[in-house]
Design a protein around this motif. Structure first.
Motif, mmCIF file in Angstrom:
data_model
loop_
_atom_site.group_PDB
_atom_site.id
_atom_site.type_symbol
_atom_site.label_atom_id
_atom_site.label_comp_id
_atom_site.label_asym_id
_atom_site.label_seq_id
_atom_site.Cartn_x
_atom_site.Cartn_y
_atom_site.Cartn_z
ATOM 1 N N PHE A 97 15.769 -36.780 -61.371
ATOM 2 C CA PHE A 97 15.374 -37.117 -60.006
ATOM 3 C C PHE A 97 16.571 -37.447 -59.123
ATOM 4 N N ALA A 98 16.451 -37.065 -57.862
ATOM 5 C CA ALA A 98 17.430 -37.484 -56.859
ATOM 6 C C ALA A 98 16.783 -38.614 -56.062
ATOM 7 N N ARG B 23 19.878 -28.720 -49.520
ATOM 8 C CA ARG B 23 20.730 -27.691 -50.137
ATOM 9 C C ARG B 23 21.415 -28.237 -51.377
ATOM 10 N N GLU B 24 21.928 -29.446 -51.216
ATOM 11 C CA GLU B 24 22.640 -30.036 -52.338
ATOM 12 C C GLU B 24 21.694 -30.283 -53.521
ATOM 13 N N GLY C 255 19.905 -28.935 -58.992
ATOM 14 C CA GLY C 255 18.697 -28.761 -59.788
ATOM 15 C C GLY C 255 17.842 -30.008 -59.932
ATOM 16 N N ALA C 256 17.663 -30.738 -58.833
ATOM 17 C CA ALA C 256 16.805 -31.929 -58.890
ATOM 18 C C ALA C 256 15.347 -31.509 -59.050
ATOM 19 N N GLY D 297 10.549 -19.549 -43.472
ATOM 20 C CA GLY D 297 11.180 -18.678 -44.451
ATOM 21 C C GLY D 297 12.381 -19.271 -45.172
ATOM 22 N N GLU D 298 12.668 -20.541 -44.907
ATOM 23 C CA GLU D 298 13.819 -21.168 -45.554
ATOM 24 C C GLU D 298 13.292 -22.108 -46.643
ATOM 25 N N LYS D 299 13.243 -21.633 -47.866
ATOM 26 C CA LYS D 299 12.567 -22.431 -48.900
ATOM 27 C C LYS D 299 13.544 -23.195 -49.785
ATOM 28 N N PHE D 300 13.315 -24.479 -49.921
ATOM 29 C CA PHE D 300 14.125 -25.304 -50.826
ATOM 30 C C PHE D 300 13.338 -25.653 -52.086
#
Ligand code: SF4
Ligand code: SF4
Lengths: 152, 314
Positions: free
Chosen positions: B149-150, B218-219, B224-225, B250-253
């Motif tokens: 987790f972050a 992004r970070e 890989g959180a 359209g910008e998927k995180f």
């Protein structure tokens, strides 16, 4: 009465320090946001151009500058003072004006949403302090005089 | 434990009642002595009210504190902004008797008095210090081992530190300690303590708010959180709603956003629907699936212990 004020002695120190600039999230990530320039202008009595600038609203009030500051002061105080001045002159972003209007009318920035509460089987929310708040606001305004109630 | 009033604040009750739900589920399960109190108003919010009128900001916060002072209750809030605002004003009045007198002169007109005796805590340090990490740990039936987790602390959980005095303002540890007690890894990453940037949405700078959200999201994707965990409705708005808005463009995180109480509740054995998880706009499915997978596989310890206990040939 209970007014905002700036400490020029501390700001003089800022002009020679600039430590918090290097950890301020807005300075690091928002182009054109530079409290160092603002403070220099304030000290030179040349702050007018900042009052209408969008940059003074880009301070996130995250208090990072306050915490890292050897004076426990922080850039943010200069930003708050300029925003207050902007508000007194009625040049806030529209949303700030809307938020303020709602606050002085209802004492809140939003009311509990009842249908969703029901769906989630949440209990009745605590009663609002609106009436008493409005009375207190009247007392405050009377004590302060019309002059002290900006943005209206 | 001393009784306390929960200060829900405007944002949770007007926008995210499901966060109130998950907070209540956990507080009830832990048997915490909380009371519903009448008469609160907005804390008030700093950027809107203090910028316009410092005096009214001070007076309004002092009135909220006066309510619990009179009832001899403390305040605990699942909103970082509320606690930070109330505590900032309380500390200002406590060190300035002249100002306190001025405020009380006005409050008297509505029959209130600010004493400043109530303890004002955010839920996270409260869980850490008053309930205790071990008490929480003892109640976890299904832990989060294997999950990464972050944490997003939220600036106002511990800042300004002169008012809140609850953790290191630049290197806080308490939220991390709770996450570790749940069995998960709390990730370290450069933007961990960076402000969410939601304030920009309140001053008509939506694009800038998205810009700030993007930096952290992004970070989190890069490291890989499995989820972003926080405990503040403004930060929640920034990372759940605004992430969803970007997703729609359209910008998927794909970073699920959870309230700390969501995690504690799930770990205690409550179901996603008990915590209102379906109301989260960014899909929490991937997080739940990974967690389930982790638990359906026997742990290496269980396999080894099992083997050691089997009758041998010799
Ligand atoms: S409070 Fe404002 S000036 Fe200070 S570090 Fe945060 S964004 Fe920068
Ligand atoms: S606010 Fe403090 S850290 Fe920032 S420039 Fe001024 S003196 Fe330095």
């Amino acid at each position: 009465m209970l007014d905002t004020h700036l400490d020029f002695k501390l700001l003089e120190m800022c002009a020679r320090c600039e430590a918090c600039y290097h950890i301020c999230p807005s300075s690091l990530n928002i182009e054109g946001y530079d409290p160092r320039a603002v403070i220099k202008d304030i000290l030179a009595g040349d702050y007018e151009k900042w009052i209408t600038s969008k940059h003074i609203w880009q301070c996130l009030e995250c208090h990072h500058c306050l915490e890292i500051c050897f004076q426990h002061y922080g850039f943010e105080n200069a930003m708050t003072a300029l925003r207050t001045l902007a508000a007194k002159r009625g040049v806030t972003p529209p949303q700030v004006k809307r938020g303020w209007d709602m606050f002085v009318k209802t004492g809140r920035l939003g009311e509990p949403i009842m249908p969703a509460r029901k769906k989630l089987s949440l209990p009745e929310p605590g009663a609002s302090g609106k009436e008493e708040f409005l009375k207190l606001l009247g007392v405050y305004r009377e004590a302060k005089g019309r002059e002290g109630t900006p943005a209206e | 434990m001393k009784e306390f009033a929960v200060f829900w604040g405007c944002t949770i009750q007007s926008r995210f009642p499901f966060l109130e739900k998950s907070t209540r589920v956990v507080m009830d399960a832990l048997g915490l002595p909380y009371r519903e109190v009448d008469g609160f108003t907005c804390c008030p919010e700093k950027s809107l009210v203090n910028n316009v009128d410092h005096g009214l900001w001070t007076l309004t916060a002092a009135r909220n504190v006066a309510i619990v002072d009179e009832m001899e209750l403390d305040i605990v809030s699942p909103c970082t902004g509320c606690v930070s605002n109330l505590a900032t004003v309380a500390s200002e009045l406590k060190v300035d008797p002249g100002k306190k007198e001025e405020v009380n002169g006005l409050l008297k007109e509505v029959g209130r008095e600010f004493k400043g005796e109530a303890k004002l805590s955010h839920l996270v340090p409260f869980l850490h210090d008053e309930v205790g990490v071990n008490t929480i740990k003892a109640r976890i039936e299904k832990d989060f081992s294997g999950m990464r987790f972050a944490i997003h602390y939220g600036c106002h959980m511990m800042r300004p530190s002169h008012a809140l005095k609850n953790d290191d303002p630049l290197e806080p540890k308490k939220f991390d300690n709770i996450i570790r007690a749940l069995g998960a890894v709390s990730l370290e990453f450069p933007t961990k303590l960076m402000c969410c940037g939601q304030g920009l949405d309140r001053v008509d700078q939506h694009d800038m708010a998205l810009h700030m959200a993007r930096i952290k999201l992004r970070e989190l994707k890069r490291i890989g959180a499995d989820a972003l965990v926080l405990c503040c409705p403004s930060c929640y708005l920034q990372f759940d709603n605004n992430q969803f808005l970007m997703e729609r463009e359209g910008e998927k995180f794909g970073i699920p956003v959870l309230y700390l109480t969501d995690l504690i509740g799930l770990g205690m054995g409550f179901q996603p629907e008990d915590m209102g998880l379906s109301y989260h706009r960014v899909d929490v499915g991937p997080f739940l699936e990974k967690w389930e997978r982790g638990h359906s596989r026997p742990s290496p310890a269980a396999t080894l212990t099992g083997e050691l206990n089997v009758e041998g040939a010799l």
